[in-house]
Design a protein around this motif. Structure first.
Motif, mmCIF file in Angstrom:
data_model
loop_
_atom_site.group_PDB
_atom_site.id
_atom_site.type_symbol
_atom_site.label_atom_id
_atom_site.label_comp_id
_atom_site.label_asym_id
_atom_site.label_seq_id
_atom_site.Cartn_x
_atom_site.Cartn_y
_atom_site.Cartn_z
ATOM 1 N N ARG A 67 4.047 -10.999 -7.186
ATOM 2 C CA ARG A 67 3.722 -11.722 -7.999
ATOM 3 C C ARG A 67 2.365 -12.635 -7.597
ATOM 4 O O ARG A 67 2.101 -12.544 -6.124
ATOM 5 N N PRO A 68 2.185 -13.618 -8.212
ATOM 6 C CA PRO A 68 1.198 -14.880 -7.882
ATOM 7 C C PRO A 68 1.997 -15.680 -6.140
ATOM 8 O O PRO A 68 2.659 -16.343 -6.600
ATOM 9 N N LEU A 105 -4.050 -11.356 -10.132
ATOM 10 C CA LEU A 105 -3.119 -12.269 -10.179
ATOM 11 C C LEU A 105 -4.189 -13.761 -9.204
ATOM 12 O O LEU A 105 -4.946 -14.005 -8.169
ATOM 13 N N GLY A 163 -1.904 -7.876 -12.842
ATOM 14 C CA GLY A 163 -2.062 -7.005 -11.887
ATOM 15 C C GLY A 163 -3.252 -6.438 -11.832
ATOM 16 O O GLY A 163 -3.412 -5.580 -11.335
ATOM 17 N N VAL A 212 5.287 -12.060 -14.534
ATOM 18 C CA VAL A 212 4.309 -11.380 -13.671
ATOM 19 C C VAL A 212 4.638 -10.204 -12.646
ATOM 20 O O VAL A 212 4.807 -8.842 -12.521
ATOM 21 N N HIS A 264 -5.156 -13.107 -3.686
ATOM 22 C CA HIS A 264 -4.598 -12.544 -4.663
ATOM 23 C C HIS A 264 -5.748 -13.441 -6.240
ATOM 24 O O HIS A 264 -5.021 -14.036 -7.313
#
Length: 603
Positions: free
Chosen positions: A262-263, A218, A214, A253, A95
């Motif tokens: 998502r992060p 992330l 993205g 996000v 990520h």
């Protein structure tokens, strides 16, 4: 040429470490996208009291302020994972965006940012002077424990590498009091509910530039909260307030992505460590309150409290911290747990490194060192009650021109993160902030300065005395063991000399009969026992300190830290200057005395 010593070994290790990690290039360089929205410095409002102090050593908190109770000092509780969080795997940084194909970043020398740095209450002026020396502009103290300033990303990087008194260094990214920004709703009237906070974060924070959308990966994040005063009941729980901020950002996000990724949250070494500062204030609802009726009628009391809650709103500022790996007051030469090594473990209540450095800067030790570099007449520091030697060690690091950030890099051990958070601070992982090349240049410069500084400090003058001499003494065997450990780990054994015993018996006379001190070039410092540090012979300790100063310090400047004015009276000296310091629940004074030489009386 200087003989091999622990200083040289320390510098050698440091240089190898820095050179090795510099050779890794831009492995962690993040892609650059749209820059964050800038906000005027006036948005960082002062609360007028010590509402910015953040103590990262307070690990005993359960994350809650209670239903409607708020402490005077802010809370700094890291967000803990909940069932909404994705698991974080430190072994794969899937990520973390490592793409180098990106739009050009802003010039790290000219792009102006808005920062805030926190410190121990009372050291704000010292911190402000440090920031000015780094090239910061519009430097303004806030209360007694914070300083706001402006500068380029390079100034921010210099601050986390060189600043000795700061605990946190943060960049402002969003403020609910910013009326100049076109939010979806007007938050200038304050935030009341968690939904208000959620919507504010979604509309005010530009998440593609903060965390990514993205297209290239992330960044991980963490969220902590700081309370400056009483806030609406729905926002008073630090854990859930941090959770609300986090959810708003990761949901933003996810809405930008087709796969709803998502992060991740990383509570140890997040790419983007966020701090949400919540300040409560009251607004006038136009109703008149009859205080006499409030006293007579219990039902009116309930209505009154409801009105009070209704008039309470919060202003929210969102910051991102330029560094991770804990508070910046740590240097790494102290052993915080028995698992670190076989060395003695420092006591939790020991003087913080940032406090020691700030007191020394206030005493003018750095100016004395600069004078010694210029005229070659030397500089001497004496501490007759050194404790764990925090003051002598920090004095040695200042004399050697060792950047605190380099000490943290060299002393880091693989803990909860596989990446050295001091070598790769969050600031160089951000999009549209700076690049690793600028950071590497600063590290190279700091390494060169440290090598030159250690050579200067350990070299001798024409009379055989070192350019910098630091003498310290400690009576307690346990504290003396801690002192030896810190001196050794900091690599300053060549210029710091430790004696063990009562200071009343400590003689600074050298073998040739001359004094180790240099007239007008010697500073005496001491942190004798006081307050909660009571010992059986506390009065005797101050009496012995007084007699030592009278015998050894004529013609010199003496600085004493005290939290008990009755004990200070034992010295029977008139102070020349005083600096108020607050640490934990203690109100301290850093007191300056000038000791005059004894007059020779002719008979």
């Amino acid at each position: 040429m200087m003989a091999p010593s622990s200083i040289h070994r320390y510098v050698g290790i440091l240089c190898v470490v820095v050179a090795a990690i510099l050779s890794k290039g831009n492995a962690l360089l993040c892609c650059r996208t749209t820059p964050l929205h800038r906000h005027p410095s006036t948005l960082i409002s002062a609360a007028g009291h010590d509402d910015w102090y953040i103590d990262d050593d307070d690990d005993d908190d359960d994350g809650s302020n209670g239903s409607n109770e708020h402490s005077d000092l802010p809370r700094d509780i890291s967000y803990a994972k909940s069932d909404r969080d994705l698991s974080y795997n430190s072994d794969d940084n899937e990520h973390t965006d490592i793409s180098t194909e990106s739009s050009p970043i802003n010039n790290p020398d000219t792009d102006n940012r808005f920062y805030f740095a926190t410190c121990i209450p009372g050291l704000h002026e010292v911190l402000a002077n440090e920031l000015i020396s780094f090239g910061a502009s519009n430097v303004e103290t806030q209360g007694s424990s914070g300083v706001r300033f402006e500068g380029s990303p390079k100034v921010g990087l210099k601050t986390i590498l060189w600043c000795r008194t700061a605990h946190k260094v943060m960049e402002l990214i969003a403020s609910s009091t910013d009326s100049g920004y076109d939010y979806k709703s007007d938050y200038s009237e304050g935030i009341r509910t968690s939904n208000d906070l959620y919507q504010f974060c979604k509309s005010a924070v530009h998440t593609p530039s903060l965390l990514g959308d993205g297209s290239g990966g992330l960044l991980t994040l963490s969220v902590s909260t700081t309370y400056a005063s009483k806030v609406p009941k729905e926002l008073c729980h630090s854990h859930y307030t941090a959770l609300t901020v986090k959810n708003a950002l990761v949901d933003s996000v996810r809405e930008l992505r087709d796969d709803s990724e998502r992060p991740d949250v990383d509570v140890y070494d997040a790419d983007v460590p966020l701090v949400a500062v919540i300040r409560g204030r009251r607004i006038d609802n136009g109703r008149r309150r009859d205080w006499r009726q409030r006293e007579r009628n219990h039902h009116y009391e309930a209505n009154f409290q409801a009105e009070e809650e209704e008039s309470l709103v919060a202003d929210v500022d969102i910051y991102r911290c330029l560094h991770s790996g804990g508070s910046a007051h740590r240097r790494g030469y102290r052993k915080m747990s028995s698992e670190d090594s076989d060395d003695a473990v420092i006591h939790r209540a020991a003087m913080k490194e940032s406090l020691a450095a700030g007191l020394l800067l206030q005493a003018g030790w750095d100016k004395l060192i600069n004078a010694a570099r210029g005229d070659g007449k030397g500089a001497v520091l004496v501490d007759p009650m050194a404790g764990s030697a925090t003051l002598p060690v920090e004095a040695a690091l200042i004399a050697c021109d060792m950047a605190p950030g380099l000490s943290r890099i060299a002393s880091w051990r693989n803990g909860d993160s596989s990446r050295n958070p001091h070598r790769y601070p969050p600031a160089i992982r951000w999009k549209s902030f700076s690049d690793s090349e600028t950071w590497n240049e600063l590290l190279n410069e700091a390494t060169s300065r440290a090598m030159a500084g250690m050579k200067f400090a350990g070299s001798s003058m024409e009379n055989g005395q070192k350019n910098v001499s630091i003498y310290c003494n400690e009576k307690n065997p346990g504290a003396a063991q801690l002192a030896r450990s810190s001196i050794k780990n900091a690599g300053v054994t060549r210029i710091v000399s430790l004696s063990q015993g009562d200071c009343i018996d400590w003689d600074l006379e050298k073998d040739d009969g001359t004094s180790s001190t240099i007239p007008s070039r010697t500073i005496f410092v001491s942190n004798p026992p006081w307050g909660k540090r009571l010992s059986q012979d506390i009065d005797d300790s101050w009496v012995n300190l007084r007699e030592f100063i009278r015998r050894e310090a004529p013609g010199c400047e003496v600085w004493v830290l005290s939290g008990n004015k009755d004990l200070t009276k034992i010295l029977r000296m008139k102070k020349s200057k005083s600096l108020a310091i607050k640490t934990a629940e203690e109100e301290l004074k850093w007191l300056q005395y000038h000791v005059f030489k004894k007059r020779e009386v002719s008979v």
